[in-house]
Design a protein around this motif. Sequence first.
Motif, PDB file in Angstrom:
ATOM      1  N   ILE A 188       0.827  -1.201   0.000  1.00  0.00           N
ATOM      2  CA  ILE A 188       0.000   0.000   0.000  1.00  0.00           C
ATOM      3  C   ILE A 188       0.866   1.258   0.000  1.00  0.00           C
ATOM      4  CG2 ILE A 188      -1.565   1.359   1.475  1.00  0.00           C
ATOM      5  CD1 ILE A 188      -2.956  -1.272   2.198  1.00  0.00           C
ATOM      6  N   LEU A 189       2.062   1.166   0.567  1.00  0.00           N
ATOM      7  CA  LEU A 189       2.948   2.324   0.670  1.00  0.00           C
ATOM      8  C   LEU A 189       3.849   2.520  -0.547  1.00  0.00           C
ATOM      9  CD1 LEU A 189       3.961   1.941   4.425  1.00  0.00           C
ATOM     10  CD2 LEU A 189       2.505   3.727   3.447  1.00  0.00           C
ATOM     11  N   ILE A 190       3.802   1.620  -1.502  1.00  0.00           N
ATOM     12  CA  ILE A 190       4.724   1.697  -2.643  1.00  0.00           C
ATOM     13  C   ILE A 190       4.591   3.015  -3.402  1.00  0.00           C
ATOM     14  CG2 ILE A 190       5.142   0.761  -4.972  1.00  0.00           C
ATOM     15  CD1 ILE A 190       4.765  -2.043  -3.731  1.00  0.00           C
ATOM     16  N   GLU A 191       3.379   3.408  -3.745  1.00  0.00           N
ATOM     17  CA  GLU A 191       3.213   4.593  -4.591  1.00  0.00           C
ATOM     18  C   GLU A 191       3.737   5.866  -3.922  1.00  0.00           C
ATOM     19  OE1 GLU A 191       1.535   7.910  -6.862  1.00  0.00           O
ATOM     20  OE2 GLU A 191       1.312   7.457  -4.727  1.00  0.00           O
ATOM     21  N   PRO A 192       3.353   6.175  -2.671  1.00  0.00           N
ATOM     22  CA  PRO A 192       3.933   7.378  -2.068  1.00  0.00           C
ATOM     23  C   PRO A 192       5.442   7.266  -1.851  1.00  0.00           C
ATOM     24  CG  PRO A 192       2.594   6.167  -0.474  1.00  0.00           C
ATOM     25  CD  PRO A 192       2.320   5.578  -1.815  1.00  0.00           C
ATOM     26  N   TYR A 344       7.190  10.252 -10.504  1.00  0.00           N
ATOM     27  CA  TYR A 344       8.345   9.355 -10.571  1.00  0.00           C
ATOM     28  C   TYR A 344       8.500   8.815 -11.971  1.00  0.00           C
ATOM     29  CZ  TYR A 344       4.040   7.013  -9.270  1.00  0.00           C
ATOM     30  OH  TYR A 344       2.722   6.674  -9.175  1.00  0.00           O
ATOM     31  N   THR A 345       9.658   8.234 -12.233  1.00  0.00           N
ATOM     32  CA  THR A 345       9.841   7.459 -13.459  1.00  0.00           C
ATOM     33  C   THR A 345       9.513   6.005 -13.140  1.00  0.00           C
ATOM     34  OG1 THR A 345      12.144   6.868 -13.036  1.00  0.00           O
ATOM     35  CG2 THR A 345      11.735   8.988 -14.122  1.00  0.00           C
ATOM     36  N   LEU A 346       9.375   5.210 -14.167  1.00  0.00           N
ATOM     37  CA  LEU A 346       9.108   3.793 -13.923  1.00  0.00           C
ATOM     38  C   LEU A 346      10.263   3.120 -13.210  1.00  0.00           C
ATOM     39  CD1 LEU A 346       7.267   2.694 -17.179  1.00  0.00           C
ATOM     40  CD2 LEU A 346       6.317   3.096 -14.915  1.00  0.00           C
ATOM     41  N   ARG A 347      11.480   3.562 -13.487  1.00  0.00           N
ATOM     42  CA  ARG A 347      12.622   2.980 -12.794  1.00  0.00           C
ATOM     43  C   ARG A 347      12.554   3.294 -11.293  1.00  0.00           C
ATOM     44  NH1 ARG A 347      18.855   2.664 -14.773  1.00  0.00           N
ATOM     45  NH2 ARG A 347      19.670   1.583 -12.955  1.00  0.00           N
ATOM     46  N   ASP A 348      12.157   4.522 -10.949  1.00  0.00           N
ATOM     47  CA  ASP A 348      11.991   4.861  -9.533  1.00  0.00           C
ATOM     48  C   ASP A 348      10.965   3.948  -8.878  1.00  0.00           C
ATOM     49  OD1 ASP A 348      13.731   7.113  -9.765  1.00  0.00           O
ATOM     50  OD2 ASP A 348      12.069   8.317 -10.534  1.00  0.00           O
ATOM     51  N   TYR A 349       9.908   3.643  -9.623  1.00  0.00           N
ATOM     52  CA  TYR A 349       8.847   2.794  -9.076  1.00  0.00           C
ATOM     53  C   TYR A 349       9.397   1.419  -8.707  1.00  0.00           C
ATOM     54  CZ  TYR A 349       3.793   2.330  -8.420  1.00  0.00           C
ATOM     55  OH  TYR A 349       2.541   2.228  -7.876  1.00  0.00           O
ATOM     56  N   ALA A 350      10.194   0.856  -9.610  1.00  0.00           N
ATOM     57  CA  ALA A 350      10.773  -0.454  -9.339  1.00  0.00           C
ATOM     58  C   ALA A 350      11.801  -0.395  -8.209  1.00  0.00           C
ATOM     59  CB  ALA A 350      11.412  -1.007 -10.607  1.00  0.00           C
ATOM     60  N   THR A 351      12.585   0.684  -8.140  1.00  0.00           N
ATOM     61  CA  THR A 351      13.574   0.848  -7.073  1.00  0.00           C
ATOM     62  C   THR A 351      12.908   0.897  -5.704  1.00  0.00           C
ATOM     63  OG1 THR A 351      15.015   2.088  -8.575  1.00  0.00           O
ATOM     64  CG2 THR A 351      15.440   2.331  -6.229  1.00  0.00           C
ATOM     65  N   THR A 352      11.693   1.371  -5.650  1.00  0.00           N
ATOM     66  CA  THR A 352      10.974   1.504  -4.390  1.00  0.00           C
ATOM     67  C   THR A 352      10.816   0.165  -3.676  1.00  0.00           C
ATOM     68  OG1 THR A 352       9.777   3.419  -5.234  1.00  0.00           O
ATOM     69  CG2 THR A 352       8.816   2.294  -3.350  1.00  0.00           C
ATOM     70  N   PHE A 353      10.668  -0.910  -4.415  1.00  0.00           N
ATOM     71  CA  PHE A 353      10.502  -2.217  -3.784  1.00  0.00           C
ATOM     72  C   PHE A 353      11.724  -2.548  -2.925  1.00  0.00           C
ATOM     73  CE2 PHE A 353       8.472  -3.166  -8.164  1.00  0.00           C
ATOM     74  CZ  PHE A 353       7.400  -2.347  -7.866  1.00  0.00           C
ATOM     75  N   ASP A 354      12.898  -2.250  -3.448  1.00  0.00           N
ATOM     76  CA  ASP A 354      14.125  -2.521  -2.704  1.00  0.00           C
ATOM     77  C   ASP A 354      14.270  -1.558  -1.522  1.00  0.00           C
ATOM     78  OD1 ASP A 354      15.064  -4.662  -4.337  1.00  0.00           O
ATOM     79  OD2 ASP A 354      15.667  -3.202  -5.835  1.00  0.00           O
ATOM     80  N   PHE A 355      13.856  -0.308  -1.703  1.00  0.00           N
ATOM     81  CA  PHE A 355      13.896   0.638  -0.586  1.00  0.00           C
ATOM     82  C   PHE A 355      13.068   0.132   0.584  1.00  0.00           C
ATOM     83  CE2 PHE A 355      10.930   3.726   1.317  1.00  0.00           C
ATOM     84  CZ  PHE A 355      11.772   4.211   2.310  1.00  0.00           C
ATOM     85  N   LEU A 356      11.843  -0.329   0.316  1.00  0.00           N
ATOM     86  CA  LEU A 356      10.974  -0.793   1.393  1.00  0.00           C
ATOM     87  C   LEU A 356      11.605  -1.962   2.154  1.00  0.00           C
ATOM     88  CD1 LEU A 356       7.534  -0.468  -0.381  1.00  0.00           C
ATOM     89  CD2 LEU A 356       8.098   0.544   1.841  1.00  0.00           C
ATOM     90  N   LYS A 357      12.202  -2.877   1.432  1.00  0.00           N
ATOM     91  CA  LYS A 357      12.857  -4.009   2.094  1.00  0.00           C
ATOM     92  C   LYS A 357      14.009  -3.537   2.962  1.00  0.00           C
ATOM     93  CE  LYS A 357      11.641  -7.002  -1.787  1.00  0.00           C
ATOM     94  NZ  LYS A 357      12.142  -7.701  -2.987  1.00  0.00           N
ATOM     95  N   ARG A 358      14.774  -2.556   2.441  1.00  0.00           N
ATOM     96  CA  ARG A 358      15.911  -2.024   3.186  1.00  0.00           C
ATOM     97  C   ARG A 358      15.439  -1.283   4.429  1.00  0.00           C
ATOM     98  NH1 ARG A 358      20.735  -2.519   5.293  1.00  0.00           N
ATOM     99  NH2 ARG A 358      21.909  -0.561   5.431  1.00  0.00           N
ATOM    100  N   ALA A 359      14.410  -0.456   4.308  1.00  0.00           N
ATOM    101  CA  ALA A 359      13.909   0.309   5.440  1.00  0.00           C
ATOM    102  C   ALA A 359      13.445  -0.615   6.566  1.00  0.00           C
ATOM    103  CB  ALA A 359      12.764   1.223   4.992  1.00  0.00           C
ATOM    104  N   ILE A 360      12.742  -1.662   6.196  1.00  0.00           N
ATOM    105  CA  ILE A 360      12.268  -2.627   7.195  1.00  0.00           C
ATOM    106  C   ILE A 360      13.452  -3.357   7.822  1.00  0.00           C
ATOM    107  CG2 ILE A 360      10.940  -4.756   7.501  1.00  0.00           C
ATOM    108  CD1 ILE A 360       9.080  -3.664   5.217  1.00  0.00           C
ATOM    109  N   ALA A 361      14.450  -3.705   7.012  1.00  0.00           N
ATOM    110  CA  ALA A 361      15.602  -4.458   7.502  1.00  0.00           C
ATOM    111  C   ALA A 361      16.409  -3.689   8.539  1.00  0.00           C
ATOM    112  CB  ALA A 361      16.500  -4.855   6.327  1.00  0.00           C
TER     113      ALA A 361
END
Length: 401
Positions: A188-192, A344-361
Amino acid sequence: MNINEQEIARLVQEVLAEMGTPKASAPKAGGAIPKNARVAMLTELGKFEIKEYPIPELGDDDILVRVEGCGVCGTDAHEYKNDPFSLIPVALGHEGTGEIVKMGKNVKVDSAGKPLNIGDKVVTCMIFKDNPDITMFDMNKQNVGGADVYGLIPDDDIHLNGWFADYILVRGGSSVFNVSDLDLDSRILIEPCAVLIHAVERAKTTDILRFNSRVVVQGCGPIGLICIAVLRTLGIENIVAVDGNEQRLEFAKRMGADKTVNFMNHKGIDALSGAVKDAFGGYYADFAFQCTGSPVAHSNIYKFIRSGGGLCELGFFINGGDAQINPHFDLCSKEITLVGSWVYTLRDYATTFDFLKRAIAIGLPIKELITHRFSLDEMNEALETNLAQKGLKIAYINKEI
């Protein structure tokens, strides 16, 4: 003990009978697809009505998604209150996610080339237009602001155009990402979060934002708080958060801010800028992120930045009015490097998935941004809660799944 096939069949039928039959309008995951879908349709200012529409036949490139949840954005609130885009009637919701329940025969992979199958969890936001500048992995191409967005599409004969529904039809030519490895709150948080990944990438183009930079983040709503989290995942630690709400400032510390400044405690821009300088140990910021939609906040933030510093303005997602600055004192004599950021660009959108994993980690409470959850029938209450600035992130959760 031996049990023959007839006895097994009988036992299965008894168990199923005891369980009962799920409601046809909202089956559980893996259940039959109903004939109709429910949509929270914004039919007039300040009023959602639950409408029921037939689920249309899918084209060969389409995907039917059972909605699991969707964040409520400030853009949704603006549309709910003022209809600045003249969309009513409209199915809102663009921060959504859900499960694929049906696909056209041509659908094989997502926008990043990852396989797609029934049961996969996906996110999507934009529908491509015939624009060669919107491409997946070219950092020099434009953002997706010129594309159509689910949740901001005028109503048509499909109707299932926004995530404030229990089903959404993802049309061929849309961006779709398989995010089955993320939990519901993260999805749910991916887009923002993608908005802030893009903003920080824009900031990095100034060559001013670095590991040891002193960074001020103005505005501690969900956007500002996520900004702080992105900076922390990059290893930037000297962060000062500015806001007028003490509870949000406390959460900013949990997200990684080193110090906070409550502007309510300081009268006038000189006192406020002095407080920011004191928070940095007697220095102004090397870089600033302006995350509010307030023209006054934009005017003020230049006073927080050192000569030769940088600023990323990302708070104005809609026309919030004119801001007054002094070009000589605020920009020219200080040689401020200013960049704007939008979506955002589409690349930023895909990068977000890795950011979320890193933030949680690393232990950032990113998922705790979601403070209020509402059902589809409670969508009016959800938007009123957002407008009243209660909590942080408001979300619609499909409680029928």
